[in-house]
Design an enzyme around this catalytic site. Structure first.
Site, mmCIF file in Angstrom:
data_model
loop_
_atom_site.group_PDB
_atom_site.id
_atom_site.type_symbol
_atom_site.label_atom_id
_atom_site.label_comp_id
_atom_site.label_asym_id
_atom_site.label_seq_id
_atom_site.Cartn_x
_atom_site.Cartn_y
_atom_site.Cartn_z
ATOM 1 N N LYS A 93 -11.113 6.638 28.144
ATOM 2 C CA LYS A 93 -9.839 6.017 28.144
ATOM 3 C C LYS A 93 -8.926 6.616 29.324
ATOM 4 O O LYS A 93 -7.851 6.023 29.565
ATOM 5 C CB LYS A 93 -9.052 6.747 26.641
ATOM 6 C CG LYS A 93 -9.890 6.278 25.508
ATOM 7 C CD LYS A 93 -10.083 4.815 25.110
ATOM 8 C CE LYS A 93 -10.286 4.397 23.901
ATOM 9 N NZ LYS A 93 -11.989 4.901 23.822
ATOM 10 N N GLU A 103 -0.384 11.116 25.225
ATOM 11 C CA GLU A 103 0.701 10.140 25.390
ATOM 12 C C GLU A 103 1.591 10.230 24.672
ATOM 13 O O GLU A 103 1.717 10.884 23.307
ATOM 14 C CB GLU A 103 -0.337 8.860 24.563
ATOM 15 C CG GLU A 103 -1.164 8.192 25.502
ATOM 16 C CD GLU A 103 -1.807 6.759 24.905
ATOM 17 O OE1 GLU A 103 -2.489 6.053 25.733
ATOM 18 O OE2 GLU A 103 -1.658 6.510 23.994
ATOM 19 N N ARG A 121 -16.635 -5.689 24.013
ATOM 20 C CA ARG A 121 -17.370 -6.340 22.965
ATOM 21 C C ARG A 121 -16.847 -7.174 21.856
ATOM 22 O O ARG A 121 -15.369 -7.509 22.137
ATOM 23 C CB ARG A 121 -18.237 -5.219 21.957
ATOM 24 C CG ARG A 121 -17.166 -4.489 21.240
ATOM 25 C CD ARG A 121 -17.633 -3.640 20.343
ATOM 26 N NE ARG A 121 -16.678 -2.398 19.798
ATOM 27 C CZ ARG A 121 -15.764 -2.753 18.808
ATOM 28 N NH1 ARG A 121 -15.496 -3.797 18.346
ATOM 29 N NH2 ARG A 121 -14.857 -2.001 18.722
#
Length: 503
Positions: A116, A200, A292
């Site tokens: 991430k 965040e 995916r």
């Protein structure tokens, strides 16, 4: 073109991939664990091979064994589905080294977007908006406090290697910061073997909106519009729909272009999903990329008419995407409900066990992607999903009403399911108005969990009782268990041709 595909997965997604293979004239190979030897994907594939005991780390996560079976069966490609090894860069690399096509992105792209922190750094360079926060891993509490002072509370601590809500902690008070970081690191280490976390700014009451993208090796990258995924419980999606009732046409266009830019930034090839958070003021921020196929991909297929698995196979074969961006249109509205073997009215406890009766809904605009059948035992080792129920309508109201009808028709006995809980969401006024965000279930939990009166479902209860006795009668007449034991031993030892497995 690829001629034979091994599906390195189980359950409904394995069945769904096999269907597209069959339409394309491609042979399919199923793999299965001890717990899945009677699963539908084993019966439906052209060949089936046993790969290990029931725990996933001894079967569906055993990449070396799966590659060995691919070689043994003569498969020239592996489709990973979702979950398990689908976002494992090492497995994708091993497939390439073995001369087997991995139907997915290159290992480098998986690594870039799987971490991430690296993904955030890449998106910033590409000009894609990201949520304010750290660009490096959290190293010490002094740095943590400094960052939080800069961006302000509340913040969310996230595992860099994470997903599915694991390794996440929301912090609203400064005194909770130290313990939240330590707990997130501990959970991240346990779940992913990596305790790296980052920080965040917490976006209050956001919408979780993702864009489906496809990219080929000929320089073409397209998006297939958005999916609204804000109906969640503990960061797990429950219901998805498309188009989003929240987005404006202008914002949809901006986010679609940002999704394409995000994919191009990592030279992405294959099917993928760019996930965004959108706040109440229509500001959007990159959240993550799933490298995916997504669980909720059928609603995109329903409104665009594009078979995403076929496109994956075409791209992996070296062919270009079969359409151009300007040719992709959204037609009508589609909704997906996840039918789970769990009891929503008992703290969502998993409910594995024997399905005694199942009646799936049918009719115009109804699609069921499942793998369970009457007499099948849902194992306790894997995700509790029984099926995905998808409805389509000319507009959102018709899609919702059709879903209500389909859920009413869906009857399963033997295990608890989420069907009634989903019906209540369809009846909710705020949902029907499109007035919801990621806090919807939490805010409406009392209403969704209310106790029914005795007369609410008397006719349905009678039907379930009748179905149960019908099942018992059938079980007495047909020795299903004797047949299953004798033939499952063959499946464990040999790869069986589909034609040898009676239905």
């Amino acid at each position: 073109m690829i001629k034979k595909v091994l599906i390195a997965n189980r359950g409904e997604i394995a069945v769904r991939v096999i269907r597209s293979c069959r339409e394309m004239g491609i042979k399919s190979v199923a793999v299965y664990s001890d717990a899945d030897r009677r699963s539908l994907h084993v019966r439906y594939a052209d060949e089936a091979y046993h790969i290990g005991p029931s725990p996933s780390n001894e079967s569906y996560l055993n990449g070396d064994k799966i590659i060995e079976v691919a070689k043994q069966s003569g498969a020239d490609a592996i489709h990973p589905g979702y979950g398990f090894l689908s976002e494992n860069a090492e497995f994708a690399q091993k497939c390439s080294e073995a001369g087997i096509v991995f139907i997915g992105p290159d290992p480098k792209a998986i690594n870039q977007m799987g971490d991430k922190i690296t993904a955030r750094q890449t998106m910033i360079k590409a000009g894609v908006p990201v949520v304010p926060g750290t660009q490096q891993k959290v190293s010490d509490m002094e740095t943590v406090r400094k960052i939080v002072d800069e961006i302000g509370l509340p913040v969310i601590i996230k595992a860099s290697a994470g997903g599915g809500g694991k390794g996440m902690r929301l912090v609203r008070k400064a005194e909770e910061l130290v313990s939240a970081v330590k707990l997130a690191q501990s959970e991240a280490q346990s779940a992913f073997g990596d305790d790296t976390v980052y920080i965040e700014k917490y976006v209050e009451a956001p919408h979780h909106i993702e864009f489906q993208i496809l990219a080929d090796r000929h320089g073409n990258t397209v998006h297939l519009f958005e999916r609204e995924c804000s109906i969640q419980r503990r960061h797990q999606k429950v219901i998805e729909e498309t188009p989003s009732p929240f987005l404006t046409p202008e914002l949809r266009e901006q986010m679609g272009q940002a999704a394409i830019a995000a994919a191009k930034a990592v030279n992405y090839v294959g099917a993928g999903t760019i996930e965004f958070l959108v706040d109440a003021n229509y500001n959007f921020f990159f959240l993550e990329m799933n490298t995916r196929l997504q669980v909720e991909h059928p609603i995109t297929e329903r409104v665009t008419g594009v078979d995403l698995v076929k496109e994956q196979i075409r791209i992996a074969s070296g062919l270009p995407i079969s359409f151009k961006q300007e040719e992709v249109k959204q037609h009508g509205h589609a909704i997906e409900c996840r039918i789970l073997a769990e009891d929503p009215f008992n703290n969502f406890m998993p409910s594995p066990g024997l399905i005694r009766h199942i009646s799936e809904p049918n009719g115009l605009g109804v699609r069921t992607d499942g793998y369970a059948y009457e007499g099948y035992e849902i194992p306790l080792y894997y995700d509790p999903m029984i099926s995905k129920l998808i409805t389509w309508g000319r507009d959102r109201a018709e899609a919702i009403n059709r879903m209500k009808r389909a859920l009413f028709e869906y009857k399963i006995t033997g295990v608890k399911t989420s069907i009634r809980f989903l019906e209540r969401i369809m009846d909710n006024r705020d949902f029907r108005l499109g007035n919801y965000n990621t806090h919807f279930i939490q805010e409406h939990l009392d209403e969704l969990m209310k106790t029914e009166t005795k007369g609410d479902r008397v006719f349905e209860d009678m039907a379930i009782i009748a179905a149960y006795f019908d099942f018992i009668t059938k079980m007495e007449k047909v020795a299903m268990s004797d047949f299953a034991v004798s033939h499952s031993e063959n499946w464990k030892t040999y790869g069986i041709k589909r034609s040898l497995i009676p239905y």
